[in-house]
Design a protein around this motif. Structure first.
Motif, PDB file in Angstrom:
ATOM      1  N   GLU A  19       9.118  20.499 -12.456  1.00 48.14           N
ATOM      2  CA  GLU A  19       9.611  19.174 -12.795  1.00 48.14           C
ATOM      3  C   GLU A  19       8.575  18.078 -12.567  1.00 48.14           C
ATOM      4  OE1 GLU A  19      11.061  21.160 -10.606  1.00 48.14           O
ATOM      5  OE2 GLU A  19      12.728  22.006 -11.812  1.00 48.14           O
ATOM      6  N   LEU A  20       7.467  18.411 -11.948  1.00 46.14           N
ATOM      7  CA  LEU A  20       6.471  17.400 -11.580  1.00 46.14           C
ATOM      8  C   LEU A  20       5.840  16.789 -12.831  1.00 46.14           C
ATOM      9  CD1 LEU A  20       4.942  16.037  -9.221  1.00 46.14           C
ATOM     10  CD2 LEU A  20       3.177  17.807  -9.494  1.00 46.14           C
ATOM     11  N   LYS A  21       5.761  15.446 -12.814  1.00 50.55           N
ATOM     12  CA  LYS A  21       5.137  14.718 -13.917  1.00 50.55           C
ATOM     13  C   LYS A  21       3.997  13.858 -13.367  1.00 50.55           C
ATOM     14  CE  LYS A  21       9.429  14.427 -16.592  1.00 50.55           C
ATOM     15  NZ  LYS A  21      10.404  13.518 -17.218  1.00 50.55           N
ATOM     16  N   ALA A  22       3.165  13.441 -14.286  1.00 47.25           N
ATOM     17  CA  ALA A  22       2.036  12.613 -13.880  1.00 47.25           C
ATOM     18  C   ALA A  22       2.510  11.289 -13.320  1.00 47.25           C
ATOM     19  CB  ALA A  22       1.113  12.376 -15.080  1.00 47.25           C
ATOM     20  N   SER A  23       3.614  10.763 -13.895  1.00 49.19           N
ATOM     21  CA  SER A  23       4.140   9.482 -13.412  1.00 49.19           C
ATOM     22  C   SER A  23       4.620   9.587 -11.978  1.00 49.19           C
ATOM     23  CB  SER A  23       5.290   9.005 -14.315  1.00 49.19           C
ATOM     24  OG  SER A  23       6.317  10.007 -14.369  1.00 49.19           O
ATOM     25  N   ASP A  24       5.111  10.778 -11.603  1.00 46.38           N
ATOM     26  CA  ASP A  24       5.560  10.974 -10.222  1.00 46.38           C
ATOM     27  C   ASP A  24       4.375  10.874  -9.263  1.00 46.38           C
ATOM     28  OD1 ASP A  24       8.081  11.425 -11.246  1.00 46.38           O
ATOM     29  OD2 ASP A  24       7.824  13.613 -11.325  1.00 46.38           O
ATOM     30  N   ILE A  25       3.241  11.453  -9.678  1.00 46.68           N
ATOM     31  CA  ILE A  25       2.051  11.414  -8.818  1.00 46.68           C
ATOM     32  C   ILE A  25       1.555   9.978  -8.679  1.00 46.68           C
ATOM     33  CG2 ILE A  25      -0.338  12.196  -8.602  1.00 46.68           C
ATOM     34  CD1 ILE A  25       0.468  14.716 -10.099  1.00 46.68           C
ATOM     35  N   VAL A  26       1.541   9.238  -9.799  1.00 47.87           N
ATOM     36  CA  VAL A  26       1.114   7.842  -9.750  1.00 47.87           C
ATOM     37  C   VAL A  26       2.044   7.028  -8.855  1.00 47.87           C
ATOM     38  CG1 VAL A  26       0.781   5.755 -11.123  1.00 47.87           C
ATOM     39  CG2 VAL A  26       0.039   7.968 -12.018  1.00 47.87           C
ATOM     40  N   ALA A  27       3.355   7.321  -8.971  1.00 51.44           N
ATOM     41  CA  ALA A  27       4.333   6.593  -8.148  1.00 51.44           C
ATOM     42  C   ALA A  27       4.082   6.826  -6.670  1.00 51.44           C
ATOM     43  CB  ALA A  27       5.753   7.024  -8.530  1.00 51.44           C
ATOM     44  N   ARG A  28       3.750   8.045  -6.334  1.00 53.78           N
ATOM     45  CA  ARG A  28       3.484   8.340  -4.925  1.00 53.78           C
ATOM     46  C   ARG A  28       2.266   7.551  -4.422  1.00 53.78           C
ATOM     47  NH1 ARG A  28       4.346  14.850  -3.996  1.00 53.78           N
ATOM     48  NH2 ARG A  28       6.396  15.028  -4.996  1.00 53.78           N
ATOM     49  N   PHE A  29       1.217   7.509  -5.276  1.00 56.23           N
ATOM     50  CA  PHE A  29       0.047   6.727  -4.869  1.00 56.23           C
ATOM     51  C   PHE A  29       0.385   5.251  -4.712  1.00 56.23           C
ATOM     52  CE2 PHE A  29      -2.645  10.346  -6.155  1.00 56.23           C
ATOM     53  CZ  PHE A  29      -3.592  10.297  -5.160  1.00 56.23           C
ATOM     54  N   LEU A  30       1.265   4.729  -5.641  1.00 54.24           N
ATOM     55  CA  LEU A  30       1.642   3.318  -5.558  1.00 54.24           C
ATOM     56  C   LEU A  30       2.471   3.042  -4.331  1.00 54.24           C
ATOM     57  CD1 LEU A  30       2.453   2.595  -9.314  1.00 54.24           C
ATOM     58  CD2 LEU A  30       0.484   1.808  -7.997  1.00 54.24           C
ATOM     59  N   SER A  31       3.403   3.955  -4.051  1.00 58.43           N
ATOM     60  CA  SER A  31       4.240   3.765  -2.864  1.00 58.43           C
ATOM     61  C   SER A  31       3.393   3.841  -1.599  1.00 58.43           C
ATOM     62  CB  SER A  31       5.360   4.816  -2.824  1.00 58.43           C
ATOM     63  OG  SER A  31       4.812   6.112  -2.713  1.00 58.43           O
ATOM     64  N   GLN A  32       2.412   4.763  -1.639  1.00 61.98           N
ATOM     65  CA  GLN A  32       1.520   4.867  -0.484  1.00 61.98           C
ATOM     66  C   GLN A  32       0.704   3.598  -0.328  1.00 61.98           C
ATOM     67  OE1 GLN A  32      -2.027   7.398  -0.684  1.00 61.98           O
ATOM     68  NE2 GLN A  32      -1.336   8.436   1.193  1.00 61.98           N
ATOM     69  N   LYS A  33       0.300   3.056  -1.509  1.00 61.16           N
ATOM     70  CA  LYS A  33      -0.475   1.827  -1.470  1.00 61.16           C
ATOM     71  C   LYS A  33       0.366   0.667  -0.955  1.00 61.16           C
ATOM     72  CE  LYS A  33      -3.369  -1.102  -4.373  1.00 61.16           C
ATOM     73  NZ  LYS A  33      -3.892  -1.344  -5.739  1.00 61.16           N
ATOM     74  N   SER A  34       1.658   0.578  -1.455  1.00 56.60           N
ATOM     75  CA  SER A  34       2.539  -0.511  -0.998  1.00 56.60           C
ATOM     76  C   SER A  34       2.869  -0.356   0.470  1.00 56.60           C
ATOM     77  CB  SER A  34       3.830  -0.531  -1.832  1.00 56.60           C
ATOM     78  OG  SER A  34       4.531   0.718  -1.687  1.00 56.60           O
ATOM     79  N   GLY A  35       3.029   0.906   0.911  1.00 50.92           N
ATOM     80  CA  GLY A  35       3.300   1.144   2.330  1.00 50.92           C
ATOM     81  C   GLY A  35       2.117   0.706   3.176  1.00 50.92           C
ATOM     82  N   VAL A  36       0.930   0.965   2.685  1.00 51.06           N
ATOM     83  CA  VAL A  36      -0.257   0.531   3.409  1.00 51.06           C
ATOM     84  C   VAL A  36      -0.312  -0.978   3.467  1.00 51.06           C
ATOM     85  CG1 VAL A  36      -2.766   0.482   3.342  1.00 51.06           C
ATOM     86  CG2 VAL A  36      -1.570   2.626   2.876  1.00 51.06           C
ATOM     87  N   ALA A  37       0.021  -1.632   2.314  1.00 51.06           N
ATOM     88  CA  ALA A  37       0.013  -3.094   2.279  1.00 51.06           C
ATOM     89  C   ALA A  37       1.071  -3.675   3.226  1.00 51.06           C
ATOM     90  CB  ALA A  37       0.265  -3.577   0.839  1.00 51.06           C
ATOM     91  N   LEU A  38       2.290  -3.055   3.240  1.00 49.48           N
ATOM     92  CA  LEU A  38       3.345  -3.531   4.138  1.00 49.48           C
ATOM     93  C   LEU A  38       2.915  -3.411   5.581  1.00 49.48           C
ATOM     94  CD1 LEU A  38       6.232  -4.546   4.540  1.00 49.48           C
ATOM     95  CD2 LEU A  38       7.020  -2.152   4.476  1.00 49.48           C
ATOM     96  N   ARG A  39       2.280  -2.293   5.931  1.00 50.18           N
ATOM     97  CA  ARG A  39       1.816  -2.113   7.306  1.00 50.18           C
ATOM     98  C   ARG A  39       0.752  -3.148   7.655  1.00 50.18           C
ATOM     99  NH1 ARG A  39       2.388   3.349   5.898  1.00 50.18           N
ATOM    100  NH2 ARG A  39       0.152   3.528   5.406  1.00 50.18           N
ATOM    101  N   GLN A  40      -0.097  -3.453   6.668  1.00 43.41           N
ATOM    102  CA  GLN A  40      -1.127  -4.451   6.919  1.00 43.41           C
ATOM    103  C   GLN A  40      -0.508  -5.828   7.156  1.00 43.41           C
ATOM    104  OE1 GLN A  40      -3.658  -4.160   3.502  1.00 43.41           O
ATOM    105  NE2 GLN A  40      -4.847  -2.398   4.307  1.00 43.41           N
TER     106      GLN A  40
END
Length: 620
Positions: free
Chosen positions: A580-601
């Protein structure tokens, strides 16, 4: 010379025993009478009585060899064919990569060839062609190089390479041309193969001046083409030796020993090629003799190779360059003064010389030999015996015939030039020992008013000891030596009289060595720069690979991949592969990781601000 030999043939006999010549004896065992003649007062003239010294010396040598008979196994090597001789010549000249399996386009060889003169190039080309023809006849499995691929003529640069040529030949030609162009671009390289060397017209050349700046073979070629050369041909007086001299040079002269060993190796190669070119041009055959296998002693004094003697002697006297026994025998002769009449000509008592020889073998290195009991004539006989008993001649097996053939060159200047090159070809031990011998012989001649030993007399006595060799046992060589008896004595005169000139390295050879060194240094600099660049590239590649590789790569389970998104994150992310894995799912994970990093900052910055406010309130 022919007249003298013809007269002597009637009362001389060639003996095959020990490769020496002996006097012809009648049934009553008495020597054949020789015509009595007055000795010439000039030491530079050849007369039959001075030749008589030569034949007497041969007779003495024969008598000594009978009394001092030594069992010595001699194995003559099979006579090689012409192709093998030329192949060996190319190896000796350092050009073995021009033929056979080692064929290649080494830059070093190209640089070497580019410094050769026209006559030197012709000599090398002639040998390469002979080897090529021989190898083709033998159907060698490897490709024989075309001479045109080795020596590029001036017109080659204007011709296009034919499309039918083999790829290997095209590549070889391109690489060679590139190497030669690199050399010719250097202004210092002005002795290339396409340049014709000529004598300066505005500089007067004396017949007694030895020009060391221009190749000897080139000088001979110019003389051969000139009307002066044709006029002078055959007009020289064989009985007189001119006073040859070296014109003054502002840069000085280079003597053997002035150059480093690595440079002397290059001098050897160039001298061999130059000598061959000179002999070719003057119509004299030059062939190196094959070294003969002889059973040699590995210790002792007489009949021991020079290399073994020096190895023994250097253990006792470090740094010695000539055998100690040779030096001691000369010293012993000189201690009794050199005024003794007939010195070197009058032999010692044969039985006493044999006894002294045996005693020296046993006591010399122990230091217990009694030198006070040695008479001067006996010491002189021991010195000559030492030279004759060498397993290989002092002038070497390879070049003994070339020394003999010097007499066949047309002029005395050519003969002197050839001897100069031959001395450069001798091994260091042989050359050093020969130098000491010639200096001693000149000191004997300096006392000629009292000892009656002129240049002619000394040459006649010493020639049989240097030019006869028991290892050369073929009829051809023996007969050749017999015919050249007077000639070898004449060569001996040359070596004694012009010894100071013979140990000079010609300036044109020094210049060729300098050019080779300059090109080699440039090549080394380029090689170092290339190695440095390649090392840096390898380092950068390794560094990049280390940065790209995560330390946990080895722990990634099966079915999991690592994905990198440099624009979203500096760190790769492990992704479990599913249907079921799609490329958009991988991008979403990177974005969420990026937003999580920004929130922590942002949270981190807020905490820092609150902490700062708290400190301010406390201060107020």
């Amino acid at each position: 010379m022919v007249t003298v030999v013809t007269k002597l043939v009637h009362y001389l006999h060639l003996s095959r025993r020990s490769g020496q010549y002996t006097m012809n004896h009648d049934n009553s065992k008495k020597s054949t009478e020789r015509p009595q003649m007055d000795r010439s007062s000039s030491q530079d003239s050849l007369d039959e009585l001075s030749m008589d010294d030569y034949w007497k010396e041969l007779e003495n040598i024969h008598e000594t060899s009978k009394n001092n008979h030594r069992d010595q196994e001699v194995v003559v090597v099979k006579e090689p064919d012409e192709g093998e001789l030329e192949e060996e010549w190319l190896k000796e000249a350092g050009l073995s990569n021009l033929f056979g399996e080692s064929t290649g386009d080494s830059l070093d060889s190209m640089v070497f060839l580019s410094t050769l003169t026209r006559t030197q190039t012709a000599a090398v080309q002639k040998r390469v062609e002979t080897v090529s023809q021989t190898l083709r006849k033998k159907n060698k499995p490897y490709q024989v190089p075309d001479v045109r691929d080795i020596f590029r003529q001036q017109s080659d640069s204007k011709e296009k390479v034919s499309g039918e040529s083999e790829p290997s030949s095209v590549t070889a030609r391109e690489n060679k041309n590139e190497a030669q162009d690199e050399v010719k671009d250097d202004p210092e390289f002005n002795l290339g193969i396409s340049e014709k060397t000529t004598l300066p017209e505005d500089v007067p050349v004396s017949e007694t001046d030895i020009n060391l700046e221009i190749s000897f073979a080139e000088q001979a070629a110019n003389l051969k083409d000139s009307s002066i050369g044709k006029m002078c041909k055959g007009k020289e007086d064989d009985t007189l030796l001119p006073n040859f001299r070296l014109p003054k040079d502002k840069t000085g002269t280079t003597k053997i020993g002035d150059l480093a060993p690595q440079d002397m190796k290059k001098v050897y190669s160039l001298a061999l090629i130059e000598l061959t070119a000179l002999y070719d041009l003057l119509g004299t055959e030059f062939k190196q003799q094959k070294a003969i296998k002889i059973k040699m002693k590995d210790s002792g004094l007489f009949g021991v190779p020079l290399s073994v003697l020096l190895e023994q002697d250097q253990k006792k006297v470090p740094g010695t360059r000539i055998p100690l026994i040779f030096h001691k025998l000369i010293s012993q002769i000189e201690e009794a003064r050199l005024d003794t009449e007939g010195l070197l000509r009058i032999p010692g008592v044969a039985a006493r010389v044999k006894s002294l020889c045996q005693e020296l073998e046993a006591k010399f290195y122990e230091g217990t030999f009694n030198w006070e009991s040695v008479k001067q004539h006996d010491a002189a006989s021991l010195l000559k015996l030492f030279i004759r008993e060498l397993p290989q001649p002092l002038l070497t097996v390879e070049y003994l015939k070339a020394f003999q053939d010097v007499q066949n060159l047309p002029t005395k200047k050519h003969q002197l030039q050839a001897l100069n090159l031959l001395v450069l070809l001798l091994p260091e031990a042989n050359r050093d020992t020969l130098k000491i011998l010639l200096e001693f012989l000149q000191r004997v001649i300096d006392h000629r008013d009292k000892n009656k030993m002129t240049l002619n007399n000394v040459a006649m006595v010493m020639a049989p000891n240097l030019f006869t060799f028991h290892g050369l046992g073929s009829k051809t060589i023996e007969q050749s030596e017999f015919v050249m008896a007077a000639g070898t004595a004449n060569v001996m005169r040359f070596m004694i009289k012009y010894q100071k000139l013979l140990w000079t390295i010609p300036k044109f050879i020094v210049n060729q060595v300098r050019k080779q060194n300059t090109a080699s240094q440039k090549k080394e600099k380029k090689d170092k720069a290339m190695k440095k660049l390649l090392k840096k590239m390898a380092y950068d590649k390794e560094k990049h690979e280390k940065q790209d590789k995560s330390p946990n790569d080895a722990d990634v389970p099966q079915g999991v991949i690592r994905v990198q998104a440099p624009h979203l994150s500096k760190v790769s992310m492990a992704i479990q592969l599913t249907e079921e894995l799609k490329a958009s799912d991988i991008v979403a994970r990177f974005l969420s990781q990026k937003s999580g990093v920004a929130l922590r900052q942002r949270r981190s910055r807020l905490c820092q601000m609150r902490e700062a406010d708290r400190h301010c309130n406390i201060f107020l």
